[in-house]
Write an enzyme that holds these catalytic residues in place. Structure first.
Site, short mmCIF file in Angstrom:
data_model
loop_
_atom_site.label_atom_id
_atom_site.label_comp_id
_atom_site.label_asym_id
_atom_site.label_seq_id
_atom_site.Cartn_x
_atom_site.Cartn_y
_atom_site.Cartn_z
CG ASP A 24 -0.18 -0.05 2.57
OD1 ASP A 24 0.80 -1.04 2.68
OD2 ASP A 24 -0.46 0.72 3.61
CE1 TYR A 143 5.05 -0.86 12.44
CE2 TYR A 143 2.76 -0.29 11.84
CZ TYR A 143 3.75 -0.94 11.53
OH TYR A 143 4.14 -1.45 10.41
CE LYS A 173 3.44 -4.27 9.05
NZ LYS A 173 3.21 -3.69 7.76
#
Length: 264
Positions: A24, A143, A173
């Site tokens: 992406d 994150y 993730k």
């Protein structure tokens, strides 16, 4: 878990492990190496053993003819490197958009610790609610990023992955903490499968050692972009990463099996 979601999760992994290649980056960085002729790149990485590829919805028609039976994930927020704040990810689609694009799962990026965290928490919570109505799995890219935050701190990473689980993500993730021992804390912070980001591009051996460390810590695989799609041989490096994830191969053995010379 309903049958539809379980079936779709199987399409983006193998035996509960995942080798996902996000592409992406065109919205973030523009038409960089590996994404101009994205069709050839997708052909290569899926031939090399990628379980799933990930793009924004507008690329779907370029993905399906080339993914060789691999799963497909549509990413639903984004930002650019030339905009005022790359951490300010904005919504780019809906679960219904992803379904129309032929997706097996959707993904969403949240920067835990940034000034945009409150809005992104709300958006991820809403997204998982919408996705659940359709039996659509959600990959949360969670994150630890913000003022004063060490992005490899296992405590911060552990908080990020737990937040993602609390909001309803199915696969999470996050960044790698740097070694297996510390990353085990991150994996143990959630009951959901954790996959690592690729991080800064290093040598092939450094990349494979990172994957090996994450797997030794209990990770479920990787969601690795530029280290794969910008590689001189995307098919070979995908095959090497797959050998570590799916065959539990040591890093050097995986490189040798893929025809890549171990670097010193």
């Amino acid at each position: 878990m309903d049958a539809g979601k379980a079936a779709r999760l199987e399409r983006i992994g193998t035996g509960g492990r995942h080798l996902i290649v996000p592409m992406d980056h065109g919205i973030t960085m523009g038409p960089v190496k590996g994404l101009v002729d994205i069709e050839s790149t997708i052909d290569g990485i899926t031939a090399g053993g990628a379980d799933a590829v990930l793009t924004q919805k507008g690329i779907a028609s370029r993905v399906h003819p080339h993914k060789n039976g691999a799963g497909y994930i549509v990413h639903l927020n984004g930002s650019t490197t030339i905009g005022p704040d790359e951490e300010d990810k904005r919504l780019t689609g809906t679960v219904e958009d992803a379904i129309r694009a032929g997706a097996d799962a959707v993904s969403f990026h949240i920067n835990v610790g940034s000034e945009h965290e409150p809005d992104q928490i709300t958006q991820l919570g809403d997204l998982t609610t919408e996705a659940d109505r359709y039996g659509m799995p959600v990959l949360a890219m969670a994150y630890a990023r913000g003022p004063g935050i060490d992005e490899s701190d296992p405590e911060a990473l552990g908080h990020a992955v737990r937040l993602a689980e609390e909001l309803g993500a199915d696969v999470i993730k996050t960044g790698y903490s740097g070694d297996a021992e510390s990353f085990q804390h991150v994996v143990e912070a959630t009951a959901k499968p954790v996959v690592i980001a690729g991080g800064s591009k290093g040598t092939d051996e450094e990349t494979l050692e990172m994957v090996r460390g994450a797997m030794d810590a209990g990770a479920a695989g990787v969601s690795m972009g530029r280290s794969i799609f910008q590689h001189d041989d995307p098919e070979a490096i995908t095959s090497a990463v797959s050998a570590v994830i799916h065959d539990d191969a040591p890093a050097v053995e995986a490189l040798e099996r893929a025809g890549l010379i171990a670097e010193t």
